[in-house]
Design an enzyme around this catalytic site. Structure first.
Site, PDB file in Angstrom:
ATOM      1  N   ASN A  92      23.748  31.873  33.904  1.00 20.99           N
ATOM      2  CA  ASN A  92      22.690  30.938  34.614  1.00 20.99           C
ATOM      3  C   ASN A  92      22.274  29.962  33.564  1.00 20.99           C
ATOM      4  OD1 ASN A  92      20.041  30.246  35.768  1.00 20.99           O
ATOM      5  ND2 ASN A  92      20.365  31.633  37.118  1.00 20.99           N
TER       6      ASN A  92
ATOM      7  N   HIS B 258      24.363  29.530  38.644  1.00 20.17           N
ATOM      8  CA  HIS B 258      24.062  30.580  38.359  1.00 20.17           C
ATOM      9  C   HIS B 258      25.415  31.470  37.471  1.00 20.17           C
ATOM     10  CE1 HIS B 258      21.591  31.466  42.343  1.00 20.17           C
ATOM     11  NE2 HIS B 258      20.943  30.728  41.326  1.00 20.17           N
TER      12      HIS B 258
ATOM     13  N   GLU C  14      27.704  33.553  38.030  1.00 22.13           N
ATOM     14  CA  GLU C  14      28.969  33.723  38.820  1.00 22.13           C
ATOM     15  C   GLU C  14      29.701  32.246  38.847  1.00 22.13           C
ATOM     16  OE1 GLU C  14      26.146  34.793  39.811  1.00 22.13           O
ATOM     17  OE2 GLU C  14      26.268  36.804  40.972  1.00 22.13           O
TER      18      GLU C  14
ATOM     19  N   SER D 246      23.219  41.814  41.284  1.00 20.13           N
ATOM     20  CA  SER D 246      23.806  41.688  42.678  1.00 20.13           C
ATOM     21  C   SER D 246      23.981  40.233  43.048  1.00 20.13           C
ATOM     22  CB  SER D 246      23.182  42.211  43.651  1.00 20.13           C
ATOM     23  OG  SER D 246      23.592  42.158  45.129  1.00 20.13           O
TER      24      SER D 246
ATOM     25  N   CYS E  87      23.680  36.655  44.823  1.00 18.48           N
ATOM     26  CA  CYS E  87      23.036  35.909  45.869  1.00 18.48           C
ATOM     27  C   CYS E  87      23.891  35.554  46.851  1.00 18.48           C
ATOM     28  CB  CYS E  87      22.140  34.693  45.203  1.00 18.48           C
ATOM     29  SG  CYS E  87      23.204  33.182  45.175  1.00 18.48           S
TER      30      CYS E  87
ATOM     31  N   CYS F  92      26.649  32.739  45.435  1.00 21.54           N
ATOM     32  CA  CYS F  92      27.748  33.481  44.480  1.00 21.54           C
ATOM     33  C   CYS F  92      28.441  34.593  45.679  1.00 21.54           C
ATOM     34  CB  CYS F  92      26.907  34.222  43.441  1.00 21.54           C
ATOM     35  SG  CYS F  92      26.190  32.943  42.551  1.00 21.54           S
TER      36      CYS F  92
ATOM     37  N   ASP G 189      14.865  30.337  41.462  1.00 20.14           N
ATOM     38  CA  ASP G 189      16.175  30.628  41.266  1.00 20.14           C
ATOM     39  C   ASP G 189      16.975  31.477  42.506  1.00 20.14           C
ATOM     40  OD1 ASP G 189      18.444  30.076  39.376  1.00 20.14           O
ATOM     41  OD2 ASP G 189      18.666  32.331  39.399  1.00 20.14           O
TER      42      ASP G 189
END
Lengths: 150, 150
Positions: free
Chosen positions: A45, A56, A58, A81, A83, A86, A146
């Protein structure tokens, strides 16, 4: 070469998360691996560091992997996990597997991905939980920014 | 100032799509507007231009809008129905409205967004349809790469 264990994949994502934290950023890291275990891209991130809300963990790992003709057989590993943004990335590009460090501090789209054919593993890693718990407690406003919480 | 009509918003996204096409890229454009109609960011797909698979029209517009504390009341306009990646972006960040140029050449996540509380308008614009129809016919492999189809 044998495929690395999911805990080894998570270790790479954790290194990224810690690098982000050391830079003053949000400690979420991720990496994308090919079917044979080759690292394609890793990232974290960078909302704070780059002043960029689109980076982010990912999306950074995905971007650094460059253009790929197919994501068949790939594994995305992330400390947290994913969002919806992503999760949508994983679904759209047909990333085959998703390894999640933890889903206790944020419950993203991993169940939705599992329902839509992605092989999902949640490791429920205590180190990941502790890192995010501490970060959120110290930076609630930044964290809410975020994840789009007013 | 009165809020611009959705067709005026789409005109901005279309300018972006055409700019992308002129650069040799995939002609999909998008823009993010504040509740009062102020332009926050505009952009287009840059997979080819930047060799970056993470830059879709919507993610580019979102990024160029910079960090926002809230997306309440914002409208994302895009020439084409958003893929899962970009649909996830809209959902995660609580973008209030989505204006879609067309959903005939690609049926993305706009219905899923409507089911999840986003105000969705599909304009079914013939100019958008013609642009993507021509592009896909001429560049099927590149188009499939952009949407993760093997």
């Amino acid at each position: 070469m044998s495929r690395p264990a999911d805990t080894e994949l998570l270790a790479v994502a954790l290194e990224e998360a810690r690098a982000g934290l050391a830079e003053g950023g949000i400690p979420i890291g991720a990496a994308l691996f090919a079917a044979d275990g080759t690292l394609l891209g890793r990232g974290h991130n960078r909302r704070v560091q780059d002043d960029d809300p689109s980076v982010h963990g990912e999306t950074d790992a995905f971007r650094r992997a460059g253009r790929q003709r197919s994501y068949r057989g790939t594994t995305m590993v992330t400390t947290l996990s994913p969002c919806w943004f992503c999760s949508g990335l994983v679904r759209q590009f047909g990333i085959t597997r998703l390894v999640v460090g933890e889903a206790r501090t944020f419950d993203g789209g991993h169940d939705w991905l599992a329902e839509n054919g992605v092989e999902v593993v949640v490791l429920d890693d205590d180190t990941c939980v502790a890192m995010m718990t501490d970060f959120i407690a110290a930076n609630p406003t930044l964290w809410n920014e975020d994840i789009g919480v007013d």
